[in-house]
Motif scaffolding. Structure first.
Motif, PDB file in Angstrom:
ATOM      1  N   TYR A 109       0.848  -1.186   0.000  1.00  0.00           N
ATOM      2  CA  TYR A 109       0.000   0.000   0.000  1.00  0.00           C
ATOM      3  C   TYR A 109       0.890   1.245   0.000  1.00  0.00           C
ATOM      4  CZ  TYR A 109      -2.955  -3.755   1.753  1.00  0.00           C
ATOM      5  OH  TYR A 109      -3.591  -4.965   1.912  1.00  0.00           O
ATOM      6  N   PRO A 110       1.097   1.873  -1.174  1.00  0.00           N
ATOM      7  CA  PRO A 110       1.888   3.107  -1.227  1.00  0.00           C
ATOM      8  C   PRO A 110       1.289   4.167  -0.301  1.00  0.00           C
ATOM      9  CG  PRO A 110       1.499   2.253  -3.436  1.00  0.00           C
ATOM     10  CD  PRO A 110       0.642   1.446  -2.512  1.00  0.00           C
ATOM     11  N   ASN A 111       2.116   4.977   0.306  1.00  0.00           N
ATOM     12  CA  ASN A 111       1.634   5.972   1.258  1.00  0.00           C
ATOM     13  C   ASN A 111       0.570   6.886   0.667  1.00  0.00           C
ATOM     14  OD1 ASN A 111       3.261   4.943   3.216  1.00  0.00           O
ATOM     15  ND2 ASN A 111       4.778   6.567   3.149  1.00  0.00           N
ATOM     16  N   LEU A 112       0.681   7.184  -0.620  1.00  0.00           N
ATOM     17  CA  LEU A 112      -0.282   8.072  -1.254  1.00  0.00           C
ATOM     18  C   LEU A 112      -1.681   7.473  -1.306  1.00  0.00           C
ATOM     19  CD1 LEU A 112       1.764   9.563  -4.216  1.00  0.00           C
ATOM     20  CD2 LEU A 112       0.977  10.757  -2.187  1.00  0.00           C
ATOM     21  N   SER A 113      -1.777   6.158  -1.201  1.00  0.00           N
ATOM     22  CA  SER A 113      -3.091   5.508  -1.278  1.00  0.00           C
ATOM     23  C   SER A 113      -3.762   5.379   0.086  1.00  0.00           C
ATOM     24  CB  SER A 113      -2.959   4.112  -1.905  1.00  0.00           C
ATOM     25  OG  SER A 113      -2.275   3.229  -1.017  1.00  0.00           O
ATOM     26  N   THR A 155     -12.332  19.082   0.288  1.00  0.00           N
ATOM     27  CA  THR A 155     -13.763  19.268   0.518  1.00  0.00           C
ATOM     28  C   THR A 155     -14.254  20.597  -0.052  1.00  0.00           C
ATOM     29  OG1 THR A 155     -13.642  17.949   2.515  1.00  0.00           O
ATOM     30  CG2 THR A 155     -15.553  19.390   2.283  1.00  0.00           C
ATOM     31  N   VAL A 156     -13.464  21.655   0.105  1.00  0.00           N
ATOM     32  CA  VAL A 156     -13.864  22.978  -0.391  1.00  0.00           C
ATOM     33  C   VAL A 156     -13.285  23.256  -1.777  1.00  0.00           C
ATOM     34  CG1 VAL A 156     -14.088  23.891   1.930  1.00  0.00           C
ATOM     35  CG2 VAL A 156     -11.890  24.076   0.759  1.00  0.00           C
ATOM     36  N   LYS A 157     -12.664  22.222  -2.358  1.00  0.00           N
ATOM     37  CA  LYS A 157     -12.115  22.315  -3.707  1.00  0.00           C
ATOM     38  C   LYS A 157     -11.044  23.394  -3.826  1.00  0.00           C
ATOM     39  CE  LYS A 157     -16.323  20.568  -5.875  1.00  0.00           C
ATOM     40  NZ  LYS A 157     -15.755  19.243  -6.048  1.00  0.00           N
ATOM     41  N   LYS A 158     -10.264  23.585  -2.753  1.00  0.00           N
ATOM     42  CA  LYS A 158      -9.133  24.491  -2.778  1.00  0.00           C
ATOM     43  C   LYS A 158      -7.920  23.727  -2.286  1.00  0.00           C
ATOM     44  CE  LYS A 158     -11.754  28.747  -1.988  1.00  0.00           C
ATOM     45  NZ  LYS A 158     -11.936  29.911  -1.100  1.00  0.00           N
ATOM     46  N   VAL A 159      -6.838  23.813  -3.017  1.00  0.00           N
ATOM     47  CA  VAL A 159      -5.671  23.011  -2.688  1.00  0.00           C
ATOM     48  C   VAL A 159      -4.456  23.915  -2.568  1.00  0.00           C
ATOM     49  CG1 VAL A 159      -4.189  21.129  -3.426  1.00  0.00           C
ATOM     50  CG2 VAL A 159      -6.632  21.035  -3.902  1.00  0.00           C
ATOM     51  N   ASP A 160      -3.689  23.696  -1.509  1.00  0.00           N
ATOM     52  CA  ASP A 160      -2.441  24.424  -1.327  1.00  0.00           C
ATOM     53  C   ASP A 160      -1.424  23.897  -2.343  1.00  0.00           C
ATOM     54  OD1 ASP A 160      -0.119  25.618  -0.538  1.00  0.00           O
ATOM     55  OD2 ASP A 160      -0.203  24.937   1.549  1.00  0.00           O
ATOM     56  N   PRO A 161      -0.888  24.756  -3.227  1.00  0.00           N
ATOM     57  CA  PRO A 161       0.083  24.295  -4.238  1.00  0.00           C
ATOM     58  C   PRO A 161       1.275  23.573  -3.609  1.00  0.00           C
ATOM     59  CG  PRO A 161      -0.659  26.507  -4.747  1.00  0.00           C
ATOM     60  CD  PRO A 161      -1.201  26.188  -3.389  1.00  0.00           C
ATOM     61  N   ALA A 162       1.689  24.001  -2.418  1.00  0.00           N
ATOM     62  CA  ALA A 162       2.838  23.359  -1.770  1.00  0.00           C
ATOM     63  C   ALA A 162       2.551  21.894  -1.470  1.00  0.00           C
ATOM     64  CB  ALA A 162       3.187  24.104  -0.473  1.00  0.00           C
ATOM     65  N   VAL A 163       1.292  21.590  -1.117  1.00  0.00           N
ATOM     66  CA  VAL A 163       0.906  20.200  -0.844  1.00  0.00           C
ATOM     67  C   VAL A 163       0.975  19.372  -2.115  1.00  0.00           C
ATOM     68  CG1 VAL A 163      -0.974  18.696  -0.075  1.00  0.00           C
ATOM     69  CG2 VAL A 163      -0.559  20.855   1.104  1.00  0.00           C
ATOM     70  N   ILE A 164       0.502  19.965  -3.233  1.00  0.00           N
ATOM     71  CA  ILE A 164       0.536  19.261  -4.518  1.00  0.00           C
ATOM     72  C   ILE A 164       1.961  18.959  -4.942  1.00  0.00           C
ATOM     73  CG2 ILE A 164      -0.013  19.425  -6.976  1.00  0.00           C
ATOM     74  CD1 ILE A 164      -2.414  18.936  -5.225  1.00  0.00           C
ATOM     75  N   PHE A 165       2.844  19.943  -4.800  1.00  0.00           N
ATOM     76  CA  PHE A 165       4.238  19.737  -5.203  1.00  0.00           C
ATOM     77  C   PHE A 165       4.912  18.683  -4.335  1.00  0.00           C
ATOM     78  CE2 PHE A 165       3.996  24.378  -6.635  1.00  0.00           C
ATOM     79  CZ  PHE A 165       3.626  24.009  -7.924  1.00  0.00           C
ATOM     80  N   ASP A 166       4.538  18.655  -3.066  1.00  0.00           N
ATOM     81  CA  ASP A 166       5.073  17.627  -2.173  1.00  0.00           C
ATOM     82  C   ASP A 166       4.604  16.245  -2.609  1.00  0.00           C
ATOM     83  OD1 ASP A 166       6.382  16.734   0.364  1.00  0.00           O
ATOM     84  OD2 ASP A 166       4.331  16.170   0.859  1.00  0.00           O
ATOM     85  N   GLU A 179       6.461  15.119  -5.706  1.00  0.00           N
ATOM     86  CA  GLU A 179       7.805  14.646  -5.384  1.00  0.00           C
ATOM     87  C   GLU A 179       7.764  13.210  -4.868  1.00  0.00           C
ATOM     88  OE1 GLU A 179      11.625  15.839  -2.526  1.00  0.00           O
ATOM     89  OE2 GLU A 179       9.818  17.095  -2.575  1.00  0.00           O
ATOM     90  N   LYS A 180       6.751  12.918  -4.045  1.00  0.00           N
ATOM     91  CA  LYS A 180       6.602  11.561  -3.530  1.00  0.00           C
ATOM     92  C   LYS A 180       6.270  10.587  -4.653  1.00  0.00           C
ATOM     93  CE  LYS A 180       5.146  12.863   1.149  1.00  0.00           C
ATOM     94  NZ  LYS A 180       4.047  12.835   2.135  1.00  0.00           N
ATOM     95  N   LEU A 181       5.437  11.041  -5.599  1.00  0.00           N
ATOM     96  CA  LEU A 181       5.107  10.189  -6.747  1.00  0.00           C
ATOM     97  C   LEU A 181       6.362   9.829  -7.528  1.00  0.00           C
ATOM     98  CD1 LEU A 181       1.818  11.577  -8.378  1.00  0.00           C
ATOM     99  CD2 LEU A 181       2.181   9.324  -7.400  1.00  0.00           C
ATOM    100  N   GLY A 182       7.224  10.831  -7.734  1.00  0.00           N
ATOM    101  CA  GLY A 182       8.457  10.586  -8.476  1.00  0.00           C
ATOM    102  C   GLY A 182       9.337   9.555  -7.796  1.00  0.00           C
ATOM    103  N   LYS A 183       9.405   9.607  -6.469  1.00  0.00           N
ATOM    104  CA  LYS A 183      10.216   8.635  -5.731  1.00  0.00           C
ATOM    105  C   LYS A 183       9.624   7.239  -5.826  1.00  0.00           C
ATOM    106  CE  LYS A 183      12.153  11.919  -2.397  1.00  0.00           C
ATOM    107  NZ  LYS A 183      12.232  12.315  -0.968  1.00  0.00           N
TER     108      LYS A 183
END
Length: 277
Positions: free
Chosen positions: A172-176, A235-246, A249-253
């Motif tokens: 189970y990858p952490n992202l899941s 939930t509010v359909k707003k995402v912090d760009p820093a979270v997405i970039f993080d 990076e995890k996806l790439g690893k």
């Protein structure tokens, strides 16, 4: 049947000859210690020992590399299991095994004697640059698939190894993993892994206090405030760009370590980038 081991000449015990399971094709017999040693080189010995002679065993033990291992990767609640193979040298296996042993000692891992088979599989699964953060005895709830549950910076792994058969690997990858939870029980507490589409549950029969210790470690990883903030943002359909970039990076690893295929990486990347638009 001979009363001594055909390899080390030690006197056989009643456990060595139980049901004749250690008998060779040439009517020789292996003690359990020699069988365990030889099976680390060729896993087929555990299920088809009667097809090998003592000369075959000696040849196997003279090899310098560990052959390709076929491990079964499964997903709970999914009927189809896929397999993968990993070919590593004997030296690399030994290096990984020493590293894992040191990590388990530092963690004061309290594992039952019945997990020896699972521990032997770990060097095939965990590279030298992937660290074990926590580990405990655990098995899928309402099953006989006893084994270990462990966490690394990249993923959670369930490993179960029957005496005769392939190892079963649930990854189970952490992202899941959305979060983890714990159900207290005086006999067998349950650890729940909440994924995007389902929840998998593990019973911890061996040591309930060790299960609590394991959960206390993993809840700080998977139930962190940053993950909860991410859920609120979704939930509010707003995402912090820093979270997405993080997350990118995890996806790439995960892709670099072979956990995600290029197709899976691309699909998850598109989903994350779509949240920035």
């Amino acid at each position: 049947m001979s009363n001594t081991c055909s390899l080390c000449n030690a006197e056989l015990t009643s456990l060595d000859t139980l049901l004749g399971e250690n008998k060779l094709s040439d009517n020789g017999v292996l003690c359990n210690k020699c069988l365990e040693k030889a099976s680390t080189v060729n896993q087929e010995l555990l299920s088809d020992l009667h097809q090998f002679s003592i000369d075959d065993i000696k040849v196997l033990l003279q090899k310098e590399t560990v052959p390709v291992r076929d491990l079964i990767r499964t997903e709970q609640n999914l009927p189809i299991a896929t397999s993968y193979s990993q070919n590593i040298s004997d030296e690399e296996y030994k290096r990984r095994k020493r590293k894992i042993k040191n990590e388990l000692e530092k963690l004061n891992a309290n594992l039952s004697v019945f997990t020896k088979g699972e521990i032997k599989e770990l060097p095939y699964l965990i590279s030298e640059d992937e660290k074990i953060i926590a580990i405990t005895d655990a098995q899928f709830i309402n099953t006989l698939d006893a084994g270990v549950l462990l966490v690394t910076p990249l993923r959670m792994l369930s490993v179960s190894k029957a005496m005769f058969g392939n190892a079963k690997i649930n990854e189970y990858p952490n992202l899941s993993i959305k979060e983890v939870s714990f159900v207290t029980d005086p006999k067998s507490p349950v650890i729940k892994i909440h994924l995007d589409e389902r929840t998998v549950e593990f019973e911890c029969y061996y040591d309930k206090e060790d299960a609590v210790k394991f959960y206390d470690i993993i809840k700080t990883i998977y139930n962190s405030s940053s993950m909860q903030a991410q859920e609120r943002a979704d939930t509010v359909k707003k995402v912090d760009p820093a979270v997405i970039f993080d997350q990118l990076e995890k996806l790439g690893k995960l892709r670099e370590n072979g956990i995600l295929t290029d197709t899976e990486f691309t699909e998850q990347k598109k989903k994350l980038l779509a949240q920035l638009s």
